[in-house]
Design a protein around this motif. Structure first.
Motif, mmCIF file in Angstrom:
data_model
loop_
_atom_site.group_PDB
_atom_site.id
_atom_site.type_symbol
_atom_site.label_atom_id
_atom_site.label_comp_id
_atom_site.label_asym_id
_atom_site.label_seq_id
_atom_site.Cartn_x
_atom_site.Cartn_y
_atom_site.Cartn_z
ATOM 1 N N GLY A 250 0.825 -1.223 0.000
ATOM 2 C CA GLY A 250 0.000 0.000 0.000
ATOM 3 C C GLY A 250 0.846 1.255 0.000
ATOM 4 N N TYR A 251 2.113 1.115 0.410
ATOM 5 C CA TYR A 251 3.097 2.202 0.471
ATOM 6 C C TYR A 251 4.431 1.502 0.639
ATOM 7 C CZ TYR A 251 2.401 0.972 5.345
ATOM 8 O OH TYR A 251 2.289 0.258 6.513
ATOM 9 N N PRO A 252 5.536 2.156 0.303
ATOM 10 C CA PRO A 252 6.820 1.461 0.430
ATOM 11 C C PRO A 252 7.066 1.044 1.885
ATOM 12 C CG PRO A 252 7.047 3.486 -0.841
ATOM 13 C CD PRO A 252 5.673 3.518 -0.235
ATOM 14 N N VAL A 281 8.918 -1.703 11.946
ATOM 15 C CA VAL A 281 8.441 -2.329 10.708
ATOM 16 C C VAL A 281 7.038 -1.784 10.429
ATOM 17 C CG1 VAL A 281 7.955 -4.502 9.511
ATOM 18 C CG2 VAL A 281 9.758 -4.406 11.257
ATOM 19 N N ASP A 282 6.961 -0.881 9.473
ATOM 20 C CA ASP A 282 5.686 -0.242 9.118
ATOM 21 C C ASP A 282 5.378 -0.692 7.693
ATOM 22 O OD1 ASP A 282 3.619 1.420 8.364
ATOM 23 O OD2 ASP A 282 4.517 3.246 9.164
ATOM 24 N N ALA A 283 4.494 -1.679 7.556
ATOM 25 C CA ALA A 283 4.254 -2.277 6.240
ATOM 26 C C ALA A 283 2.790 -2.688 6.134
ATOM 27 C CB ALA A 283 5.151 -3.500 6.051
ATOM 28 N N ALA A 292 -3.875 -1.801 4.060
ATOM 29 C CA ALA A 292 -3.664 -1.833 5.507
ATOM 30 C C ALA A 292 -2.517 -0.879 5.836
ATOM 31 C CB ALA A 292 -3.308 -3.251 5.941
ATOM 32 N N ASP A 293 -2.344 -0.559 7.089
ATOM 33 C CA ASP A 293 -1.225 0.283 7.529
ATOM 34 C C ASP A 293 -0.918 -0.108 8.973
ATOM 35 O OD1 ASP A 293 0.664 2.223 7.842
ATOM 36 O OD2 ASP A 293 -0.725 3.924 7.800
ATOM 37 N N VAL A 294 0.059 -0.989 9.129
ATOM 38 C CA VAL A 294 0.315 -1.594 10.448
ATOM 39 C C VAL A 294 1.799 -1.460 10.784
ATOM 40 C CG1 VAL A 294 0.317 -3.774 11.753
ATOM 41 C CG2 VAL A 294 -1.620 -3.222 10.254
ATOM 42 N N THR A 295 2.094 -1.084 12.018
ATOM 43 C CA THR A 295 3.485 -0.979 12.470
ATOM 44 C C THR A 295 3.687 -1.778 13.748
ATOM 45 O OG1 THR A 295 3.548 1.288 11.632
ATOM 46 C CG2 THR A 295 5.365 0.617 13.050
ATOM 47 N N ARG A 296 4.766 -2.516 13.756
ATOM 48 C CA ARG A 296 5.232 -3.121 14.996
ATOM 49 C C ARG A 296 6.722 -2.787 15.137
ATOM 50 N NH1 ARG A 296 0.626 -3.188 15.856
ATOM 51 N NH2 ARG A 296 -0.707 -4.942 16.436
ATOM 52 N N VAL A 392 -4.211 4.434 14.483
ATOM 53 C CA VAL A 392 -3.729 5.059 15.725
ATOM 54 C C VAL A 392 -2.273 4.624 15.855
ATOM 55 C CG1 VAL A 392 -3.959 5.222 18.230
ATOM 56 C CG2 VAL A 392 -6.000 5.134 16.796
ATOM 57 N N GLU A 393 -1.345 5.580 15.775
ATOM 58 C CA GLU A 393 0.061 5.235 15.608
ATOM 59 C C GLU A 393 1.012 6.211 16.283
ATOM 60 O OE1 GLU A 393 1.596 6.077 11.613
ATOM 61 O OE2 GLU A 393 -0.447 6.452 10.954
ATOM 62 N N PRO A 394 0.944 6.311 17.605
ATOM 63 C CA PRO A 394 1.929 7.170 18.253
ATOM 64 C C PRO A 394 3.331 6.576 18.146
ATOM 65 C CG PRO A 394 0.730 5.910 19.885
ATOM 66 C CD PRO A 394 0.094 5.599 18.562
ATOM 67 N N ILE A 415 3.894 2.114 17.180
ATOM 68 C CA ILE A 415 2.932 1.000 17.198
ATOM 69 C C ILE A 415 1.683 1.510 16.508
ATOM 70 C CG2 ILE A 415 1.675 -0.669 18.608
ATOM 71 C CD1 ILE A 415 3.698 -0.052 20.894
ATOM 72 N N GLU A 416 1.270 0.817 15.469
ATOM 73 C CA GLU A 416 0.168 1.321 14.638
ATOM 74 C C GLU A 416 -0.858 0.222 14.383
ATOM 75 O OE1 GLU A 416 1.388 2.587 10.667
ATOM 76 O OE2 GLU A 416 -0.461 3.764 10.482
ATOM 77 N N ASP A 417 -2.113 0.547 14.691
ATOM 78 C CA ASP A 417 -3.220 -0.362 14.378
ATOM 79 C C ASP A 417 -4.267 0.373 13.556
ATOM 80 O OD1 ASP A 417 -2.768 -3.010 15.525
ATOM 81 O OD2 ASP A 417 -2.673 -1.957 17.447
HETATM 82 MN MN MN Z 1 2.231 3.168 8.806
#
Ligand code: MN
Ligand code: GLY
Ligand code: MN
Length: 448
Positions: A250-252, A281-283, A292-296, A392-394, A415-417
């Motif tokens: 969805g984005y690099p 890791v934001d993928a 999707a847009d998820v970060t761990r 939500v990704e502070p 952290i992004e959900d």
């Molecule tokens: Mn992201």
């Protein structure tokens, strides 16, 4: 990035779970309902963009055009009329102009729908080939408003194609020359109104993109080794995306370890990992256009250091406070304010800042954006309404040489959900993916 081959939609060997023709038709009806009396909306397909020499970037349809039509091909224009128009012998409230079928071109770049396919697969009653747009027998002076999508300034003129996007835009501008009724602003606003609320059909696509994304992040947690590189970590995640049917990212992908964890949109992903690194890791996978847009943030060794754990838990508390604020009726900024309050206090308690407002040195981005066909999707940034999907990704990012104890340097955590606003409790669509220190460490341990 909207790619696909709708031509093959009826073939059981290809994906059949695209949005339905009736979804797009109902979206056009919803747009029509917003338009002023005596008006027309003109929407152009996205431009094809050149990478170098004779290689183009993979084609990506304009999200508004896709939303209103379902077409994933270039060189097309859609007209939606408020009131039915009689043009030559037909009376209609919409027209679409698309690329013609061409055995020669199709043998190089793939099948096209053509005017018959657009009728059969996308449900348009009146479709024409794009070169016919020049001859459209319609006086635009009759409209009080001509809403239109923006014109990109990088549209190339294919001198051999009188129906290319360049020609379509030129013909539109010739037909509407000197008219003061042209209006891009309200087009954008109508589309924001429509797209910010996801329909159940769209939520199926978004959930699929998010499920693929979570499964792929989980694989990385299980497989990451401290002798890998950022690009190998990226490969594990993106393998999961592709293998599970996502057409594209969805984005690099952002895979930044150590000092790179402090660069918000780091996409180089070339560093060798070291065991003391924390890695952001934001993928997000894209599925049929929805991303999707998820970060761990993972400890490369499998165990967070004491400092990493403190920063991680602070970001997690901030994120949970942000998610809690995702309630219908709350202001769009509510999750950010909630997260910022937690981070402000936490950084003071850890002695990283000495004045509360200095928290912005380490948390210098917004907490939320809308999510959908675009990763940073359109919306009105008003009060939350059920059916909106937001992130939500502070984060906290402490680069080297920051004015704090150096034990904190090179720790970056985000952290992004992805959250569906409901009439009740927020629905964390990516909620099944581990995010506590304990759960992450456990998953990373299992691989040994
Ligand atoms: Mn992201
Ligand atoms: N992946 C970009 C963002 O989180 O907004
Ligand atoms: Mn995001």
């Amino acid at each position: 990035m909207l790619i696909g081959n709708l031509y093959a939609q009826s073939d059981s060997l290809y994906d059949r779970d695209w949005l339905s023709a009736s979804f797009h038709k109902v979206r056009r009806d919803s747009l029509r309902a917003k338009m002023a009396p005596k008006s027309v909306t003109v929407v152009f397909a996205n431009a094809e963009r050149n990478r170098s020499n004779d290689v183009d970037f993979q084609y990506s349809q304009d999200p508004n055009f896709y939303y209103l039509s379902g077409l994933t091909e270039p060189n097309a224009v859609l007209l939606v009329f408020k009131e039915p128009q009689t043009i030559d012998s037909i009376t209609t409230n919409e027209l679409i102009y698309v690329q013609p079928r061409s055995p020669r071109d199709e043998s190089w770049t793939g099948k096209r729908l053509g005017i018959d396919g657009v009728k059969q697969k996308l449900g348009f009653e009146h479709s024409y080939i794009n070169t016919d747009f020049a001859d459209l027998n319609l006086d635009f002076k009759k409209f009080d408003k001509i809403y239109h999508s923006p014109f990109n300034n990088d549209v190339r003129d294919d001198k051999n194609d009188a129906g290319d996007l360049y020609s379509l835009i030129k013909n539109f501008n010739d037909k509407t020359k000197d008219l003061q009724t042209k209006d891009y602003y309200n087009f954008y606003s109508f589309m924001s109104d429509l797209r910010e609320i996801k329909t159940p059909e769209e939520l199926v696509q978004l959930r699929k993109a998010i499920d693929i994304t979570c499964a792929s992040h989980l694989e990385l947690m299980k497989k990451l080794e401290s002798n890998m590189t950022e690009y190998q970590a990226q490969a594990i995640v993106e393998y999961g995306f592709k293998y599970n049917g996502s057409e594209y990212v969805g984005y690099p992908s952002i895979v930044g370890a150590g000092e790179n964890s402090c660069i918000l949109h780091y996409i180089t992903n070339r560093k060798k990992l070291t065991p003391t690194d924390i890695m952001v890791v934001d993928a997000g996978a894209e599925y049929h256009g929805y991303t999707a847009d998820v970060t761990r943030s993972l400890p490369v060794s499998g165990k967070f250091s004491e400092e990493q754990k403190k920063i991680y838990n602070l970001v997690l508390q901030a994120q949970l406070a942000g998610i809690e604020a995702c309630k219908e009726g709350n202001l769009f900024r509510a999750p950010h304010n909630a997260a910022a309050d937690v981070i402000k206090k936490g950084l003071m308690d850890l002695g990283i800042i000495s004045s509360p407002n200095d928290f912005v040195k380490y948390f210098f981005h917004g907490t939320s954006h809308y999510l959908g066909l675009d990763v940073h999707d359109v919306g009105n940034y008003g009060r939350f309404k059920a059916g909106q999907v937001i992130t939500v990704e502070p984060g906290i990012y402490i680069p080297e040489n920051s004015p704090c104890d150096k034990k904190w340097w090179n720790i970056g955590v985000r952290i992004e959900d992805d959250i569906l606003i409901t009439t009740g409790t927020p629905d964390v669509l990516s909620g099944k993916l581990a995010k506590t220190v304990e759960d992450i460490e456990k998953l990373m341990e299992k691989k040994k």
